[in-house]
Write a protein that holds these residues in place. Structure first.
Motif, short mmCIF file in Angstrom:
data_model
loop_
_atom_site.label_atom_id
_atom_site.label_comp_id
_atom_site.label_asym_id
_atom_site.label_seq_id
_atom_site.Cartn_x
_atom_site.Cartn_y
_atom_site.Cartn_z
N TRP A 87 -30.15 19.62 -11.17
CA TRP A 87 -30.07 19.33 -9.99
C TRP A 87 -29.19 20.24 -9.00
CZ3 TRP A 87 -33.46 16.11 -8.44
CH2 TRP A 87 -33.77 14.86 -9.17
N LEU A 88 -28.59 21.11 -9.62
CA LEU A 88 -27.73 22.22 -9.02
C LEU A 88 -28.61 23.17 -8.02
CD1 LEU A 88 -24.43 23.68 -9.86
CD2 LEU A 88 -26.53 25.14 -9.03
N PRO A 89 -29.90 23.86 -8.68
CA PRO A 89 -30.43 24.83 -8.01
C PRO A 89 -31.42 23.93 -6.84
CG PRO A 89 -30.95 25.04 -10.30
CD PRO A 89 -29.85 23.88 -10.24
N VAL A 90 -31.75 22.64 -7.19
CA VAL A 90 -32.46 21.86 -6.13
C VAL A 90 -31.76 21.59 -4.80
CG1 VAL A 90 -33.49 19.79 -5.72
CG2 VAL A 90 -33.77 20.88 -7.89
N ILE A 91 -30.25 21.53 -5.09
CA ILE A 91 -29.55 20.99 -4.04
C ILE A 91 -28.98 22.41 -3.17
CG2 ILE A 91 -26.90 20.46 -3.47
CD1 ILE A 91 -27.17 18.22 -5.78
N VAL A 92 -28.64 23.70 -4.00
CA VAL A 92 -28.64 24.62 -3.19
C VAL A 92 -29.70 25.27 -2.30
CG1 VAL A 92 -28.47 27.24 -3.64
CG2 VAL A 92 -27.02 25.68 -5.00
N TYR A 93 -31.09 24.77 -2.87
CA TYR A 93 -32.24 25.00 -2.11
C TYR A 93 -32.37 24.16 -0.68
CZ TYR A 93 -36.98 26.05 -0.80
OH TYR A 93 -38.17 26.41 -0.26
N ILE A 143 -34.60 15.42 -1.22
CA ILE A 143 -34.65 15.78 -2.71
C ILE A 143 -35.83 14.60 -3.59
CG2 ILE A 143 -33.72 15.94 -4.95
CD1 ILE A 143 -31.23 16.99 -3.41
N GLY A 144 -35.46 13.38 -3.32
CA GLY A 144 -36.33 12.38 -3.93
C GLY A 144 -35.96 12.44 -5.56
N GLY A 145 -35.98 11.48 -6.06
CA GLY A 145 -35.82 11.20 -7.41
C GLY A 145 -34.48 11.52 -8.08
N VAL A 205 -26.72 11.44 2.43
CA VAL A 205 -27.75 10.74 2.51
C VAL A 205 -29.32 11.54 2.89
CG1 VAL A 205 -27.35 9.94 4.81
CG2 VAL A 205 -28.42 8.34 3.22
N ASP A 206 -29.12 12.32 3.73
CA ASP A 206 -30.13 13.14 4.12
C ASP A 206 -30.84 13.98 2.82
OD1 ASP A 206 -30.33 12.21 6.50
OD2 ASP A 206 -28.77 13.76 7.11
N LEU A 207 -29.65 14.47 2.18
CA LEU A 207 -29.92 15.17 0.91
C LEU A 207 -30.91 14.43 -0.17
CD1 LEU A 207 -26.83 17.51 -0.02
CD2 LEU A 207 -29.38 18.17 0.05
N MET A 253 -25.67 10.43 -9.31
CA MET A 253 -26.11 12.17 -10.00
C MET A 253 -25.76 12.88 -8.58
SD MET A 253 -26.47 14.23 -12.40
CE MET A 253 -26.78 13.08 -13.34
N LEU A 254 -26.01 12.65 -7.84
CA LEU A 254 -26.14 13.52 -6.27
C LEU A 254 -24.62 13.79 -6.13
CD1 LEU A 254 -26.97 15.00 -3.83
CD2 LEU A 254 -27.20 13.00 -2.59
N THR A 255 -23.58 12.63 -6.16
CA THR A 255 -22.43 12.82 -5.88
C THR A 255 -21.69 13.47 -6.98
OG1 THR A 255 -22.22 10.56 -5.02
CG2 THR A 255 -20.15 11.22 -5.70
N GLN A 256 -22.00 13.43 -8.32
CA GLN A 256 -21.33 13.95 -9.33
C GLN A 256 -21.78 15.61 -9.15
OE1 GLN A 256 -22.93 12.34 -13.06
NE2 GLN A 256 -21.20 10.86 -12.79
N THR A 257 -22.83 15.87 -8.87
CA THR A 257 -23.58 17.26 -8.72
C THR A 257 -22.58 17.89 -7.37
OG1 THR A 257 -25.57 16.90 -9.92
CG2 THR A 257 -25.46 18.78 -8.52
N LEU A 258 -22.60 17.22 -6.44
CA LEU A 258 -21.95 17.98 -5.32
C LEU A 258 -20.47 18.19 -5.55
CD1 LEU A 258 -23.67 15.72 -2.31
CD2 LEU A 258 -23.58 18.49 -2.73
N ARG A 259 -20.01 17.30 -6.16
CA ARG A 259 -18.40 17.45 -6.49
C ARG A 259 -18.23 18.53 -7.42
NH1 ARG A 259 -16.75 11.10 -7.34
NH2 ARG A 259 -16.52 10.29 -5.30
N ARG A 260 -19.05 18.65 -8.41
CA ARG A 260 -19.03 19.74 -9.46
C ARG A 260 -19.12 21.08 -8.71
NH1 ARG A 260 -23.37 21.85 -13.30
NH2 ARG A 260 -22.17 23.22 -14.70
#
Length: 134
Positions: free
Chosen positions: A39-45, A61-63, A55-57, A68-75
C-alpha cells in the motif's frame, strides 16, 4: 502501425558503503522494504498532486481497509514520507501531504510503472495457470 520498443532507461548506479549481504541496515534493503508494503507506493502515488484527506484517499485507492490505510499513513509519517496536518475545525479535518522524501519516492514508482508498461503483459502471460505454491 508497429510499436517501437522503448529505449532502456539508464539509472545512475549508486555506491554504498560495504555491507554484508542483506544486512538489516543496508540502504538497498531499506529501499526494497519500502516497496514490500504493497500500500505504501500506492499511497505515495495517490498523494502526488497534493494533500488529501484519509476518506478521499480510501475512495481513490479502492480495496484498502480503513485500518490498513491508517496503519500505513502512521508508518509513513514516522518514516517522514508524509506530513499530517490537523485543522481545528468542527468536525476535525486531517490531511496528509508528501514530504520531500515522499515526493522523491515518485521517481522509482514512475520507473516501475514504465517497466510494467513494457513488460507487464509478458509477466502476466507467464503467470497464467501458475498456482501460488510455485
Amino acid at each position: 502501425m508497429t510499436a517501437v520498443p522503448a529505449a532502456p532507461i539508464e539509472a545512475a548506479e549508486v555506491e554504498f558503503a560495504p555491507y554484508g549481504d542483506y544486512q538489516s541496515d543496508c540502504p538497498a534493503r531499506m529501499g526494497v522494504d519500502l516497496f514490500g508494503n504493497s500500500w505504501l507506493p500506492v499511497i505515495v502515488y495517490m498523494l502526488r498532486d497534493g494533500p488529501m484527506r484519509p476518506v478521499d484517499l480510501r475512495v481513490a485507492i479502492g480495496g484498502i481497509s480503513q485500518k490498513m490505510l491508517t496503519q500505513t499513513l502512521r508508518r509513513m509519517e514516522r518514516m517522514t514520507l508524509v506530513e499530517r496536518r490537523r485543522y481545528a475545525e468542527a468536525p476535525p479535518r486531517v490531511e496528509y501531504e508528501l514530504t520531500t522524501a515522499g515526493r522523491d519516492l515518485l521517481i522509482p514508482i514512475y520507473a516501475l510503472g514504465e517497466w510494467v508498461d513494457r513488460h507487464g503483459a509478458a509477466v502476466r502471460a507467464g503467470l497464467v495457470g501458475v498456482d501460488d505454491d510455485g
